[in-house]
Design a protein around this motif. Structure first.
Motif, PDB file in Angstrom:
ATOM      1  N   GLY A  60      -9.501 -46.412  75.897  1.00 23.01           N
ATOM      2  CA  GLY A  60     -10.279 -47.516  75.340  1.00 23.01           C
ATOM      3  C   GLY A  60     -11.230 -47.059  74.254  1.00 23.01           C
ATOM      4  O   GLY A  60     -11.426 -47.746  73.253  1.00 23.01           O
ATOM      5  N   ALA A  61     -11.813 -45.868  74.442  1.00 17.70           N
ATOM      6  CA  ALA A  61     -12.719 -45.326  73.431  1.00 17.70           C
ATOM      7  C   ALA A  61     -11.978 -45.039  72.135  1.00 17.70           C
ATOM      8  O   ALA A  61     -12.464 -45.357  71.040  1.00 17.70           O
ATOM      9  N   VAL A  62     -10.796 -44.461  72.237  1.00 19.95           N
ATOM     10  CA  VAL A  62      -9.997 -44.175  71.036  1.00 19.95           C
ATOM     11  C   VAL A  62      -9.590 -45.475  70.354  1.00 19.95           C
ATOM     12  O   VAL A  62      -9.729 -45.621  69.134  1.00 19.95           O
ATOM     13  N   LEU A  63      -9.114 -46.441  71.122  1.00 15.42           N
ATOM     14  CA  LEU A  63      -8.710 -47.724  70.535  1.00 15.42           C
ATOM     15  C   LEU A  63      -9.894 -48.459  69.914  1.00 15.42           C
ATOM     16  O   LEU A  63      -9.773 -49.048  68.836  1.00 15.42           O
ATOM     17  N   GLY A  64     -11.037 -48.417  70.573  1.00 15.09           N
ATOM     18  CA  GLY A  64     -12.237 -49.045  70.022  1.00 15.09           C
ATOM     19  C   GLY A  64     -12.677 -48.385  68.727  1.00 15.09           C
ATOM     20  O   GLY A  64     -13.072 -49.060  67.768  1.00 15.09           O
ATOM     21  N   ALA A  65     -12.614 -47.054  68.678  1.00 12.54           N
ATOM     22  CA  ALA A  65     -12.979 -46.339  67.449  1.00 12.54           C
ATOM     23  C   ALA A  65     -11.998 -46.660  66.327  1.00 12.54           C
ATOM     24  O   ALA A  65     -12.395 -46.826  65.164  1.00 12.54           O
ATOM     25  N   MET A  66     -10.712 -46.768  66.665  1.00 13.10           N
ATOM     26  CA  MET A  66      -9.716 -47.112  65.648  1.00 13.10           C
ATOM     27  C   MET A  66      -9.949 -48.531  65.120  1.00 13.10           C
ATOM     28  O   MET A  66      -9.826 -48.772  63.915  1.00 13.10           O
ATOM     29  N   LEU A  67     -10.319 -49.449  65.993  1.00 11.53           N
ATOM     30  CA  LEU A  67     -10.637 -50.811  65.566  1.00 11.53           C
ATOM     31  C   LEU A  67     -11.849 -50.807  64.644  1.00 11.53           C
ATOM     32  O   LEU A  67     -11.848 -51.463  63.593  1.00 11.53           O
ATOM     33  N   LEU A  68     -12.863 -50.040  65.009  1.00  8.87           N
ATOM     34  CA  LEU A  68     -14.066 -49.955  64.191  1.00  8.87           C
ATOM     35  C   LEU A  68     -13.760 -49.348  62.824  1.00  8.87           C
ATOM     36  O   LEU A  68     -14.261 -49.815  61.796  1.00  8.87           O
ATOM     37  N   ILE A  69     -12.905 -48.331  62.774  1.00  9.90           N
ATOM     38  CA  ILE A  69     -12.509 -47.716  61.498  1.00  9.90           C
ATOM     39  C   ILE A  69     -11.771 -48.731  60.640  1.00  9.90           C
ATOM     40  O   ILE A  69     -12.009 -48.837  59.425  1.00  9.90           O
ATOM     41  N   ALA A  70     -10.870 -49.496  61.239  1.00 10.32           N
ATOM     42  CA  ALA A  70     -10.136 -50.513  60.483  1.00 10.32           C
ATOM     43  C   ALA A  70     -11.091 -51.548  59.898  1.00 10.32           C
ATOM     44  O   ALA A  70     -10.952 -51.955  58.734  1.00 10.32           O
ATOM     45  N   LEU A  71     -12.077 -51.964  60.689  1.00  4.31           N
ATOM     46  CA  LEU A  71     -13.070 -52.923  60.176  1.00  4.31           C
ATOM     47  C   LEU A  71     -13.926 -52.288  59.082  1.00  4.31           C
ATOM     48  O   LEU A  71     -14.260 -52.943  58.094  1.00  4.31           O
ATOM     49  N   TRP A  72     -14.294 -51.016  59.265  1.00  3.01           N
ATOM     50  CA  TRP A  72     -15.094 -50.311  58.267  1.00  3.01           C
ATOM     51  C   TRP A  72     -14.332 -50.229  56.958  1.00  3.01           C
ATOM     52  O   TRP A  72     -14.890 -50.447  55.889  1.00  3.01           O
ATOM     53  N   ARG A  73     -13.055 -49.867  57.023  1.00  2.00           N
ATOM     54  CA  ARG A  73     -12.255 -49.763  55.805  1.00  2.00           C
ATOM     55  C   ARG A  73     -12.157 -51.108  55.095  1.00  2.00           C
ATOM     56  O   ARG A  73     -12.158 -51.159  53.879  1.00  2.00           O
ATOM     57  N   ARG A  74     -12.046 -52.174  55.841  1.00  2.00           N
ATOM     58  CA  ARG A  74     -11.895 -53.480  55.247  1.00  2.00           C
ATOM     59  C   ARG A  74     -13.199 -54.038  54.690  1.00  2.00           C
ATOM     60  O   ARG A  74     -13.231 -54.574  53.593  1.00  2.00           O
ATOM     61  N   TYR A  75     -14.290 -53.910  55.469  1.00  2.56           N
ATOM     62  CA  TYR A  75     -15.522 -54.577  55.092  1.00  2.56           C
ATOM     63  C   TYR A  75     -16.662 -53.618  54.733  1.00  2.56           C
ATOM     64  O   TYR A  75     -17.746 -54.061  54.357  1.00  2.56           O
ATOM     65  N   GLY A  76     -16.469 -52.305  54.870  1.00  2.00           N
ATOM     66  CA  GLY A  76     -17.523 -51.327  54.637  1.00  2.00           C
ATOM     67  C   GLY A  76     -17.790 -51.080  53.157  1.00  2.00           C
ATOM     68  O   GLY A  76     -17.203 -51.718  52.275  1.00  2.00           O
ATOM     69  N   PRO A  77     -18.663 -50.117  52.905  1.00  2.00           N
ATOM     70  CA  PRO A  77     -18.979 -49.781  51.508  1.00  2.00           C
ATOM     71  C   PRO A  77     -17.773 -49.221  50.780  1.00  2.00           C
ATOM     72  O   PRO A  77     -16.932 -48.564  51.361  1.00  2.00           O
ATOM     73  N   ARG A  78     -17.704 -49.504  49.518  1.00  2.00           N
ATOM     74  CA  ARG A  78     -16.545 -49.074  48.721  1.00  2.00           C
ATOM     75  C   ARG A  78     -16.945 -48.008  47.737  1.00  2.00           C
ATOM     76  O   ARG A  78     -17.869 -47.907  47.148  1.00  2.00           O
TER      77      ARG A  78
END
Length: 78
Positions: A60-78
Motif C-alpha cells: 500500500g505504501a508503494v502504491l500510495g507513493a506511486m499515486l502521489l508521484i503521478a499526481l505530482w507529475r501532472r499537477y506539480g511544478p514544471r
C-alpha cells in the motif's frame, strides 16, 4: 516507535516508487513521497493490512507513493 517504522517503510516505498516511475528526486523528496504515500496507501488498504499483515502495508505504501508521484507529475511544478 511507529514514527520510526513509518520513516523506514516510507523511505523504502519512496525509493521503489520513484525508480518504478523513472523519477529522479533527492533523498528528502523521495522519503517525503514515500511517507505521504504510506499514509495514503495505509488509509486506502486498511482492510488488507488487517487480513494479511505488514506486507500489505508495504504494498500500500508503494502504491500510495506511486499515486502521489503521478499526481505530482501532472499537477506539480514544471
Amino acid at each position: 516507535m511507529p514514527i520510526i517504522a513509518l520513516l523506514i517503510i516510507g523511505a523504502a516505498a519512496g525509493f521503489i516508487a520513484t525508480r518504478a516511475m523513472r523519477m529522479q528526486t533527492d533523498v528528502i523528496t523521495t522519503v517525503a513521497l514515500g511517507v505521504i504515500g504510506a499514509l495514503i496507501g495505509g488509509l486506502l488498504l486498511r482492510f488488507l493490512l488487517i487480513i494479511t499483515g505488514w506486507m500489505a502495508g508495504f504494498v500500500g505504501a508503494v502504491l500510495g507513493a506511486m499515486l502521489l508521484i503521478a499526481l505530482w507529475r501532472r499537477y506539480g511544478p514544471r
